[in-house]
Design an enzyme around this catalytic site. Sequence first.
Site, mmCIF file in Angstrom:
data_model
loop_
_atom_site.group_PDB
_atom_site.id
_atom_site.type_symbol
_atom_site.label_atom_id
_atom_site.label_comp_id
_atom_site.label_asym_id
_atom_site.label_seq_id
_atom_site.Cartn_x
_atom_site.Cartn_y
_atom_site.Cartn_z
ATOM 1 N N GLY A 128 46.852 57.368 26.489
ATOM 2 C CA GLY A 128 46.596 58.320 27.819
ATOM 3 C C GLY A 128 45.141 58.808 27.657
ATOM 4 O O GLY A 128 44.330 58.606 26.781
ATOM 5 N N TRP A 168 42.765 50.753 23.512
ATOM 6 C CA TRP A 168 41.935 50.199 24.485
ATOM 7 C C TRP A 168 41.024 51.389 24.976
ATOM 8 O O TRP A 168 41.332 52.479 25.158
ATOM 9 C CB TRP A 168 42.949 49.912 25.573
ATOM 10 C CG TRP A 168 42.075 49.105 26.817
ATOM 11 C CD1 TRP A 168 41.880 47.807 26.638
ATOM 12 C CD2 TRP A 168 41.631 49.711 27.868
ATOM 13 N NE1 TRP A 168 41.141 47.384 27.805
ATOM 14 C CE2 TRP A 168 41.012 48.353 28.500
ATOM 15 C CE3 TRP A 168 41.590 50.764 28.541
ATOM 16 C CZ2 TRP A 168 40.722 48.435 30.052
ATOM 17 C CZ3 TRP A 168 41.030 51.012 29.860
ATOM 18 C CH2 TRP A 168 40.360 49.889 30.374
ATOM 19 N N HIS A 226 29.864 35.686 59.214
ATOM 20 C CA HIS A 226 29.247 37.079 59.149
ATOM 21 C C HIS A 226 28.293 37.298 57.711
ATOM 22 O O HIS A 226 28.340 38.310 57.324
ATOM 23 C CB HIS A 226 30.124 37.964 59.453
ATOM 24 C CG HIS A 226 30.652 37.528 60.732
ATOM 25 N ND1 HIS A 226 30.260 38.095 61.924
ATOM 26 C CD2 HIS A 226 31.995 37.348 61.188
ATOM 27 C CE1 HIS A 226 30.818 37.657 63.051
ATOM 28 N NE2 HIS A 226 31.988 37.204 62.486
ATOM 29 N N GLU A 273 40.351 36.991 36.589
ATOM 30 C CA GLU A 273 40.516 37.971 35.557
ATOM 31 C C GLU A 273 41.076 36.999 34.020
ATOM 32 O O GLU A 273 40.966 37.829 33.049
ATOM 33 C CB GLU A 273 41.879 38.385 35.931
ATOM 34 C CG GLU A 273 43.345 37.926 36.211
ATOM 35 C CD GLU A 273 44.403 38.939 36.544
ATOM 36 O OE1 GLU A 273 44.177 40.019 36.613
ATOM 37 O OE2 GLU A 273 45.362 38.336 36.954
ATOM 38 N N LYS A 290 43.650 35.771 40.132
ATOM 39 C CA LYS A 290 44.189 35.105 38.903
ATOM 40 C C LYS A 290 42.782 34.397 38.204
ATOM 41 O O LYS A 290 43.005 34.412 36.991
ATOM 42 C CB LYS A 290 45.297 34.195 39.586
ATOM 43 C CG LYS A 290 46.677 34.696 39.687
ATOM 44 C CD LYS A 290 47.010 34.937 38.434
ATOM 45 C CE LYS A 290 47.824 36.244 38.523
ATOM 46 N NZ LYS A 290 47.217 37.547 38.974
ATOM 47 N N CYS A 312 46.996 50.445 25.506
ATOM 48 C CA CYS A 312 47.401 50.733 24.255
ATOM 49 C C CYS A 312 48.748 50.394 23.905
ATOM 50 O O CYS A 312 49.735 50.321 24.754
ATOM 51 C CB CYS A 312 46.916 52.353 24.019
ATOM 52 S SG CYS A 312 45.112 52.795 24.578
ATOM 53 N N GLU A 363 44.965 37.021 46.112
ATOM 54 C CA GLU A 363 45.744 36.964 44.782
ATOM 55 C C GLU A 363 45.192 35.597 43.935
ATOM 56 O O GLU A 363 44.706 35.755 42.708
ATOM 57 C CB GLU A 363 47.112 36.748 45.120
ATOM 58 C CG GLU A 363 47.927 36.527 43.938
ATOM 59 C CD GLU A 363 47.817 37.656 42.705
ATOM 60 O OE1 GLU A 363 48.279 37.362 41.665
ATOM 61 O OE2 GLU A 363 47.172 38.697 43.103
#
Length: 608
Positions: free
Chosen positions: A102, A75, A504, A488, A485, A2, A481
Amino acid sequence: MCGIVGYIGKRQAAPILLDGLSKLEYRGYDSAGMAVYDGEKINIEKTPGRLKVLEETTHGGELMPGMIGIGHTRWATHGTPSRENAHPHFNSSHTIAVVHNGIIENYIKLKETMAKRGYKFVSETDTEVLAHMLDYYYKGDPIETIVKVMHRVEGSYALGIIFTDCPDEVFAVRKDSPLVIGKGDGENFIASDVPAILKYTREVYYIQNEEIARIGTGDIKFYNIDAEPIEKELCSIEWDMNAAEKGGYEFFMMKEMMEQPKVIRDTYTPHIKGDNVVFDELKDADIDFSSLASVHIVACGSAYHAGFTGKYVIEKMARVPVYVDLASEFRYRDPILSSDDVVILISQSGETADTKAAIEEAKKKGAKTIAIVNAKGSSMTREADYTIYTEAGPEISVATTKAYSAQLIILYLLAIKISDARGVIDAEERKQLISDITRLPEQVEMVLNNKERIQKFANRYIAAKDIFFIGRGIDYAIAVEGALKLKEISYIHAEAYAAGELKHGTISLIEDNTLVNAVLTQEDLYDKTISNIREVKSRGAFVMAITNVGHSKIEEVADYVVYIPETNRYFTNTLAIIPLQLFGYFVSAGKGYDVDHPRNLAKSVTVE
């Protein structure tokens, strides 16, 4: 998450609010709204969707007269994105307006109480409860009213509030969500983050937990939760607005990737003095690096992945046990800590809720805490025992690149510092390690200059459904990482696996033409990872390999190879991550997505 902007002054507020909110779009949002007091009443306009919808609805703010206002990008946490749930929220008589970042944890109980008192709710949000509580407790003194609400509310909040009874003031309140007050000439501002107001002022006050600001056109007064006046230090912002502008790039993410050579140099420069690593921030620290029992690294998201690399580097170099925890899990496993342990907490924003909570847990158990933070004046810098700043400057894209690279540099330097204190490296080794770090900016630039080649390859996988990443040791940390990237910002399912774990179970996912990105930078693990590449190739995978210059043997098994300059085995993440950052970027851009603002994500996660 937000964004909040507030204004009081001599100019029309709405256009300034819209401009400020546009600088906070990187924080993630799904609706936007403004409340402006025109001298007689508070007018509110709210729209779901992008900020441009609000701009069009209000004709750039021109349709909302008034010189006092608050704005918000939301948000969704309580209730779906809609006009009713968007901020600001009113009390019933429309004499109080509030915006909120919040989460109010006890809002259900408070809502039930307010409903029994006759208050009607028109939204599904926790924030509307605050508007009605302010109304209920208001008896003419806004500070007294705000304090009463603060004492009854549990959770996190940054608030901007307007009362029609206070036509020349705006109020700001903070607990566990970031908020700054900007001081101008005959006008003042509130904002969730500095970029929103940097166009108008460089002088800011950082509000700390459970503090209230009473803001007029001239005076700004501060109070604690007991309504007692307090003094605040006025701080000057050193970086300029150009650092937060795109500078000709289509997206901030590309600009920030291209800034990485400078960021790396800016981050290590204060800490390298000749052939020594020096942290002035730790010179008076009550930490004996020579006798550490263990190091714990706690973070979220990409910062966690930087810490994952830090584990490999510190353990191998300094020979001290290192544990890496997701901040959201750290408290709940009841970690075993003592005064001989150091807890390193990593966050770009310094406001990550779970990481902040981990500081409290670590200190409660007697461990020393070191925060690695990019944002000066943030909560973690005040709550940790010691703070080391990365020098990444403002990072606007939600998907971090340059801040991640700066975090790696600090971890490398700490590894050298701890190793030196423990006597496990000699002066010559230390000198060589420092030399290798100072070569990284030039080497990163070399990899970035190869971006067109990465773009051509990425264009082949715009329609991919699944992409896998593999590596061993530090290379596994790089792969993790790289996968984040990609997923997302491109919304392609991407997963990273330790290459030795393929057999496995994971290898069952490999089909014809499935892309597997393999990272091979660790000499002692090179042949083993080649064996894993052969395994996926035999199942039909197409393999892109990232490896050091000189490892041409990889061309016998990989379909496409990206070479990075030769560097110290500890520091390869800094170079090998660049092609994966570029790959994710170009896949997302090729799909036509908003690279800087991926869906459902926020830059600063200030709630648990």
